[in-house]
Design a protein around this motif. Structure first.
Motif, PDB file in Angstrom:
ATOM      1  N   LEU A 157       0.817  -1.193  -0.134  1.00 40.04           N
ATOM      2  CA  LEU A 157      -0.137  -0.026  -0.081  1.00 40.04           C
ATOM      3  C   LEU A 157       0.760   1.143   0.028  1.00 40.04           C
ATOM      4  O   LEU A 157       0.368   2.268  -0.225  1.00 40.04           O
ATOM      5  N   LEU A 182       2.744   1.852  -2.289  1.00 41.68           N
ATOM      6  CA  LEU A 182       2.631   2.427  -3.697  1.00 41.68           C
ATOM      7  C   LEU A 182       1.797   3.587  -3.675  1.00 41.68           C
ATOM      8  O   LEU A 182       1.945   4.679  -4.562  1.00 41.68           O
ATOM      9  N   ILE A 183       0.791   3.720  -2.860  1.00 41.79           N
ATOM     10  CA  ILE A 183      -0.262   4.796  -2.937  1.00 41.79           C
ATOM     11  C   ILE A 183       0.516   6.088  -2.570  1.00 41.79           C
ATOM     12  O   ILE A 183       0.287   7.087  -3.135  1.00 41.79           O
ATOM     13  N   MET A 209      -1.468   8.182  -7.394  1.00 33.59           N
ATOM     14  CA  MET A 209      -2.287   7.402  -6.665  1.00 33.59           C
ATOM     15  C   MET A 209      -2.585   8.166  -5.569  1.00 33.59           C
ATOM     16  O   MET A 209      -3.776   8.312  -4.884  1.00 33.59           O
ATOM     17  N   VAL A 249      -5.632  10.184  -6.001  1.00 32.11           N
ATOM     18  CA  VAL A 249      -6.889   9.547  -6.269  1.00 32.11           C
ATOM     19  C   VAL A 249      -7.468   9.232  -4.817  1.00 32.11           C
ATOM     20  O   VAL A 249      -8.726   9.487  -4.599  1.00 32.11           O
ATOM     21  N   VAL A 250      -6.599   8.772  -3.970  1.00 31.49           N
ATOM     22  CA  VAL A 250      -6.987   8.587  -2.703  1.00 31.49           C
ATOM     23  C   VAL A 250      -7.365   9.714  -1.868  1.00 31.49           C
ATOM     24  O   VAL A 250      -8.414   9.902  -0.852  1.00 31.49           O
TER      25      VAL A 250
END
Lengths: 268, 268, 268, 268
Positions: B109, B111-112, B118, B121-122
């Motif tokens: 995670l 990676l986010i 990413m 987006v989150v």
């Protein structure tokens, strides 16, 4: 200050209302604890006493609010909500009314009427209901027609699901939530191979109606927020524009006044 | 250049961040491979060494970033996210903590937080959460009230589903997702024929609340994009209009200046 | 007229394209009929011949279009779509490729590329895909992390559902569609009572991500239609306004010209 | 007043229409009561007589409306709807047509055509249908192609679900409603391990198409309400603006007139 006004000042005091909110929360927890046999065996007596004490507090609070507001108390639907919930708890829950014991937890819902933020959320949700009424009535009619038809057609084939009108209504509600309908359909289709026509049409029509119920709510939510934002932005621009136009008009009138002066001073 | 600034330049260097992203991806793959007994038997030792090496890289990176930013490191919630994930991996996963071995994959995670796209987006998704909070709290209250009521009413009838408060909460969560509720309802209705009232009311109210949760998210998404588009278009037009009005005003003032000149030159 | 241009005129002729559409429809029906053993026994030979004849027509059409457009043929993705579908049908479907026999029905999808209205609908749908990409990638990451975790945690408890990474991915996809997850959860919870934490969190997060995927599509659909309507209405008003302002400006300039004349005629 | 006009005045009279609505409601209730064997045994004869009487009323009403409006009667689709529903009830429901007995409850749907508010709701819902037609056709094509393919691939593996084209179409409709598909998928995957590819692709594509069907309806609902609100607000502002511009222009022209006067009075 009349006694009625003093009572009103009390029940509308912030501290008093916070105290009531705390009692509601504590009561919700004790009623939750009562569901556990272990807890009930250990401290059941204590919980019982606490529950009675808190019900006493709610009753006194309600009586005070009733006294403070008089008959106008019942004009606010939130007050009626509180009144009904406390009244349910006061009915002796024995014999045929033993189910009322389970309804005592409804008191926790008084949190909604006691916390202003919760009140606003629920009012917002209920605002969407009138827009849903006409589609809801249509959906009710569709389900009734489908239920009478299914009871007549499949009542003898699958009495478990379509035995009488009540059972069929429950089965069709279940089908509408999209749950386990293939099992029922396949059972019926074993005896009546064309039954798929009924199920497919019913699912398509009822999902379409439910979808439109959803859209009524979405559109209502949209109108409240997105549209308001845009109309506000537009009103702001319109106001700017009106101010700018007023400036131009004032300038023009000043010009006219000056030219009028020019004419008067002119030799005729 | 102070050593702290040099370290900061290193950890913020594009190459360094790309290297970390690659290590995260490779680690995600090796942890995935570890789930296969065959792979574990063949190259388990290698995977183990690689995993330790990559955890070492993550730890060093985190220490460097901590050194570079000092206490301000914890002000950014993405940094806290990275810190917690690496910390979980560093706890010795043995005995009662053996479940933590399974949490090592949470590193993927990261990676986010490591990929800016990413992250955006989150962040966008989380922006919708505050708007959901009040309806979420209401939904929680509804489920709690329904759970206490169902445990009292159906606890002895169907202990498998309504035996204690925890079990009932799980059953009601399952019902809310619309899954397999007819089986449960029919089991309870065999003993308590009026139980359908509880199920139908609960499903209608909880779906209505969940629907409004969805709408809160949709409206929030709308406001970010559609409304912005429109307000932008309107602002553009308002700017055009203001420019055009300014032109008219300038023209008018020029006119007034000329008439004023005319008056001064006039014989009195 | 060059031969290539003549071929192009042929393949772009309305009659020719309508003929191809009819062949696609007839072929879709014959391939549907072939699924019935009764029909196959009665007129199987005829269907076989018809199928070969129609595949021949498709091949000739494709060769003609390839000849007419040359290499630019492959620039249009609809052409590539047609090419791949016909190519699949031409691969001898025997031995390991026998599954390709079932893919012959994909030819019916050529209806999408052949009918302009269908093409527009699909293009419209695909236009929403880029907006879904980033949330889709996030959802993929979440499912992967959850799958590795679930395989480690529940692999030995419930090998039927969580035995290896592939099985777990399928189980989690099924859970995401909200189907039959309570059965799986209750099976796992019998051995690991805290497993509900994993299921509840996974369902909440994955539904939230899927919901946002939906919203990305809805917002994209909105932007295409609602926003366009409004921006168009606004542009129309802005044009009206600009025309009105131009009228005011023209009037003002005329006024200035007249005052200038007045000044020139004035005695100094 | 011609007899035809008198009949038209009668059938369009508010009292007459309210009487018909009451007959429809009473008939819906009696048909519902007929589903209960107990009621049928007790007062079955009475219900039968009442039902015949009410059908007689409907027939007379329809004949009167037909006489009043002549052939134009069939131009309004609501009239056609009423005509078909009454006609179904008049067909002798015996032998092969015994299923028609169950369709008598369709008369309750005449409530939709008799109550203007219901009529508007249904007209509103049907207005969304044309916008759904093209995506609906695409969805039909996708399901057909998937059904032919699944019958060929899984027909021998799982004849219960994929035995012939009709059965497969029903199974795929069920899968599209997201119901019990994992059971079917796992049964097929036991023999054909790669079958998950078919199920996952089919579910993703069909949900995406269904989602877009929903969006077509939502967008259509939006356009009717939200957009109208905004366009109306904008039109109001544009009208305000035009009025303000007209004021400015009038002022300017007055000014020009005065300057023209000034010039004429000037000594040349």
């Amino acid at each position: 200050m009349k006694p009625r006004d003093r009572v009103r000042a009390l029940v509308e005091h912030k501290r008093f209302q916070q105290f009531i909110i705390w009692v509601i929360v504590v009561n919700a927890i004790t009623l939750g604890l009562e569901t556990s046999p272990v807890v009930l065996r250990e401290v059941g007596g204590l919980l019982h006493v606490a529950d009675h004490a808190m019900l006493y507090i709610f009753t006194v609070e309600l009586v005070l609010r009733l006294y403070a507001h008089g008959w106008r108390f019942f004009r606010d639907s939130w007050n009626v909500f509180d009144f009904v919930i406390v009244a349910i708890s006061l009915i002796p829950a024995s014999g045929p009314f033993s189910v009322l014991r389970a309804l005592r937890i409804l008191r926790a819902l008084r949190l909604i009427s006691a916390v202003p933020a919760m009140r606003r959320v629920v009012s917002g949700l209920l605002a969407a209901v009138p827009g849903m009424a006409s589609i809801g009535a249509l959906l009710g009619l569709i389900i009734y027609v489908a239920a009478v038809m299914a009871t007549k057609l499949f009542g003898t084939i699958s009495p478990q699901y379509f035995g009488d009108l009540g059972t069929t209504l429950f089965t069709l509600f279940q089908t509408m939530t999209g749950e386990a309908w293939p099992d029922i359909a396949r059972e019926v289709m074993a005896a009546a191979p064309l039954a798929w026509i009924f199920f497919v049409i019913y699912i398509l029509i009822s999902s379409f109606a439910v979808l439109n119920l959803f859209i009524a709510v979405i559109v209502s939510g949209m109108e409240k927020t997105v549209t308001d934002d845009l109309v506000e932005a537009e009103d702001r621009h319109a106001a700017d524009q009106a101010a700018s136009d007023a400036l131009i008009l004032a300038e023009l009138r000043e010009l006219r006044r000056e030219i009028a002066e020019l004419r008067q001073r002119e030799p005729r």
